[in-house]
Scaffold this active site. Structure first.
Site, PDB file in Angstrom:
ATOM      1  N   ARG A  88       0.816  -1.212   0.000  1.00 52.65           N
ATOM      2  CA  ARG A  88       0.000   0.000   0.000  1.00 52.65           C
ATOM      3  C   ARG A  88       0.849   1.261   0.000  1.00 52.65           C
ATOM      4  O   ARG A  88       0.301   2.363   0.037  1.00 52.65           O
ATOM      5  CB  ARG A  88      -0.902  -0.013   1.232  1.00 52.65           C
ATOM      6  CG  ARG A  88      -2.359  -0.352   0.894  1.00 52.65           C
ATOM      7  CD  ARG A  88      -3.152  -0.267   2.166  1.00 52.65           C
ATOM      8  NE  ARG A  88      -4.536  -0.040   2.003  1.00 52.65           N
ATOM      9  CZ  ARG A  88      -5.464  -0.991   1.986  1.00 52.65           C
ATOM     10  NH1 ARG A  88      -5.117  -2.256   2.017  1.00 52.65           N
ATOM     11  NH2 ARG A  88      -6.727  -0.678   1.923  1.00 52.65           N
ATOM     12  N   ARG A 152     -18.882  -2.755   7.643  1.00 50.49           N
ATOM     13  CA  ARG A 152     -17.546  -2.683   8.257  1.00 50.49           C
ATOM     14  C   ARG A 152     -17.432  -1.413   9.093  1.00 50.49           C
ATOM     15  O   ARG A 152     -17.924  -0.357   8.699  1.00 50.49           O
ATOM     16  CB  ARG A 152     -16.473  -2.659   7.159  1.00 50.49           C
ATOM     17  CG  ARG A 152     -15.950  -4.026   6.809  1.00 50.49           C
ATOM     18  CD  ARG A 152     -15.039  -4.004   5.617  1.00 50.49           C
ATOM     19  NE  ARG A 152     -13.960  -3.020   5.678  1.00 50.49           N
ATOM     20  CZ  ARG A 152     -12.969  -2.953   4.804  1.00 50.49           C
ATOM     21  NH1 ARG A 152     -12.923  -3.807   3.790  1.00 50.49           N
ATOM     22  NH2 ARG A 152     -12.021  -2.047   4.915  1.00 50.49           N
TER      23      ARG A 152
HETATM   24  P1  AMP Z   1      -8.857  -3.130   3.357  1.00 44.97           P
HETATM   25  O1  AMP Z   1      -9.703  -4.262   3.849  1.00 44.97           O
HETATM   26  O2  AMP Z   1      -7.857  -3.565   2.329  1.00 44.97           O
HETATM   27  O3  AMP Z   1      -9.687  -1.955   2.910  1.00 44.97           O
HETATM   28  O4  AMP Z   1      -7.988  -2.628   4.618  1.00 44.97           O
HETATM   29  C1  AMP Z   1      -8.610  -2.082   5.755  1.00 44.97           C
HETATM   30  C2  AMP Z   1      -7.590  -1.316   6.562  1.00 44.97           C
HETATM   31  O5  AMP Z   1      -6.556  -2.202   7.006  1.00 44.97           O
HETATM   32  C3  AMP Z   1      -6.867  -0.212   5.812  1.00 44.97           C
HETATM   33  O6  AMP Z   1      -7.592   1.001   5.770  1.00 44.97           O
HETATM   34  C4  AMP Z   1      -5.582  -0.081   6.636  1.00 44.97           C
HETATM   35  O7  AMP Z   1      -5.810   0.639   7.831  1.00 44.97           O
HETATM   36  C5  AMP Z   1      -5.297  -1.540   7.025  1.00 44.97           C
HETATM   37  N1  AMP Z   1      -4.416  -2.178   6.003  1.00 44.97           N
HETATM   38  C6  AMP Z   1      -4.751  -3.128   5.098  1.00 44.97           C
HETATM   39  N2  AMP Z   1      -3.709  -3.439   4.324  1.00 44.97           N
HETATM   40  C7  AMP Z   1      -2.679  -2.668   4.755  1.00 44.97           C
HETATM   41  C8  AMP Z   1      -1.323  -2.509   4.342  1.00 44.97           C
HETATM   42  N3  AMP Z   1      -0.809  -3.184   3.303  1.00 44.97           N
HETATM   43  N4  AMP Z   1      -0.552  -1.635   5.044  1.00 44.97           N
HETATM   44  C9  AMP Z   1      -1.035  -0.953   6.088  1.00 44.97           C
HETATM   45  N5  AMP Z   1      -2.305  -1.019   6.502  1.00 44.97           N
HETATM   46  C10 AMP Z   1      -3.130  -1.875   5.842  1.00 44.97           C
END
Ligand code: AMP
Length: 211
Positions: A88, A152
Site C-alpha cells: 500500500r 464494516r
Molecule cells: P482493506 O480491507 O484492504 O480496505 O484494509 C482495511 C484497513 O486495514 C486499511 O484502511 C488499513 O488501515 C489496514 N491495512 C490493510 N492493508 C494494509 C497494508 N498493506 N498496510 C497498512 N495497513 C493496511
C-alpha cells in the site's frame, strides 16, 4: 502466477480477488482480512491495527510486512497468490520485491468521486460476499449463504475520507512503480462485478495489455 491487486478502497479489489482466485486457482491473501481476524480474536496485532484502521491510516509497515512475509513463506502459496491490499506504499512494494516474485500488478481503476457512495453503501458477509444497499432491495442477509450482513466499522464517511486521502498520497504512486517494471495491467473498474471480471480476464489473456 503471483499477482498484486491495486485499487482505491471500494474499487472492488476483494470481490474481484475472490472471483480470480476461483478461476485461476490462486490463494487470496488480504491484509485487511488478516487485520480484521486479529481484531476479532483480540490479539496484540489486532489491538494495534484497530487504532490505525479506525482512523483510516495504514498499519505500520514493519508489522504489515512481517505478516505478509510469514504468510507467503507458507507452503500453500506455491500454486500462486493474489495479494489484495498489499503493498500500500512504496516501502512495502520494495520490501515485497525482496521476498516475493510478482508477475503482474492488476490495477482496478475507478474514479475517486464514486467511491464514497460505494463504500458507505457496502454491506458485507463473513463468507466474503459483498453487496451495495441499492441492489439489496431491503434484504439484510447474504444471498449466497443466508448469514446476516453487516457494515464494516471503517465504512463510515469520516474514515472513508481519510482512507481515500491515504490512498491518493501513499498507494496511487505504486501504479507508476509497477508500470516502470513492465508489470502493470490497468482495467476500468466502472461497471458490475461481472463486467469488470470479464475485462480483467481478457486483459490477463493478452500480455499486450500490459503497460
Ligand atoms: P482493506 O480491507 O484492504 O480496505 O484494509 C482495511 C484497513 O486495514 C486499511 O484502511 C488499513 O488501515 C489496514 N491495512 C490493510 N492493508 C494494509 C497494508 N498493506 N498496510 C497498512 N495497513 C493496511
Amino acid at each position: 502466477m503471483n499477482v498484486v491487486l491495486l485499487g482505491a478502497p471500494g474499487a472492488g479489489k476483494g470481490t474481484q480477488a475472490s472471483m480470480l482466485a476461483d478461476k485461476y486457482n490462486l490463494l487470496h491473501i488480504s491484509t485487511g482480512d488478516i487485520f480484521r481476524a486479529n481484531i476479532k480474536g483480540g490479539t496484540k496485532i489486532g489491538k494495534l491495527a484497530k487504532s490505525y484502521i479506525d482512523k483510516g491510516q495504514l498499519v505500520p509497515d514493519e508489522v504489515t510486512c512481517d505478516i505478509v512475509k510469514d504468510r507467503l513463506a507458507q507452503k500453500d502459496t506455491s500454486c500462486g497468490y493474489m495479494l489484495d491490499g498489499f503493498p500500500r506504499n512504496l516501502f512495502q512494494a520494495k520490501e515485497l520485491d525482496k521476498f516475493a516474485s510478482i508477475d503482474y500488478c492488476l490495477n482496478i481503476d475507478v474514479p475517486l468521486g464514486l467511491l464514497m457512495d460505494r463504500i458507505c453503501g457496502r454491506r458485507v458477509c463473513t463468507c466474503g460476499e459483498s453487496y451495495h444497499v441499492s441492489t439489496l432491495g431491503g434484504a439484510t442477509t447474504c444471498l449466497k449463504c443466508g448469514k446476516e450482513l453487516y457494515q464494516r466499522a471503517d465504512d463510515n464517511p469520516e474514515t472513508v475520507g481519510a482512507r481515500l486521502k491515504t490512498y491518493t498520497q501513499q498507494t496511487a504512486p505504486l501504479i507508476d512503480y509497477y508500470k516502470a517494471q513492465g508489470k502493470l495491467i490497468s482495467v476500468d473498474g466502472n461497471g458490475s462485478p461481472k463486467e469488470v471480471f470479464a475485462r480483467i480476464c481478457e486483459a490477463l489473456k493478452a500480455p499486450a495489455n500490459r503497460i
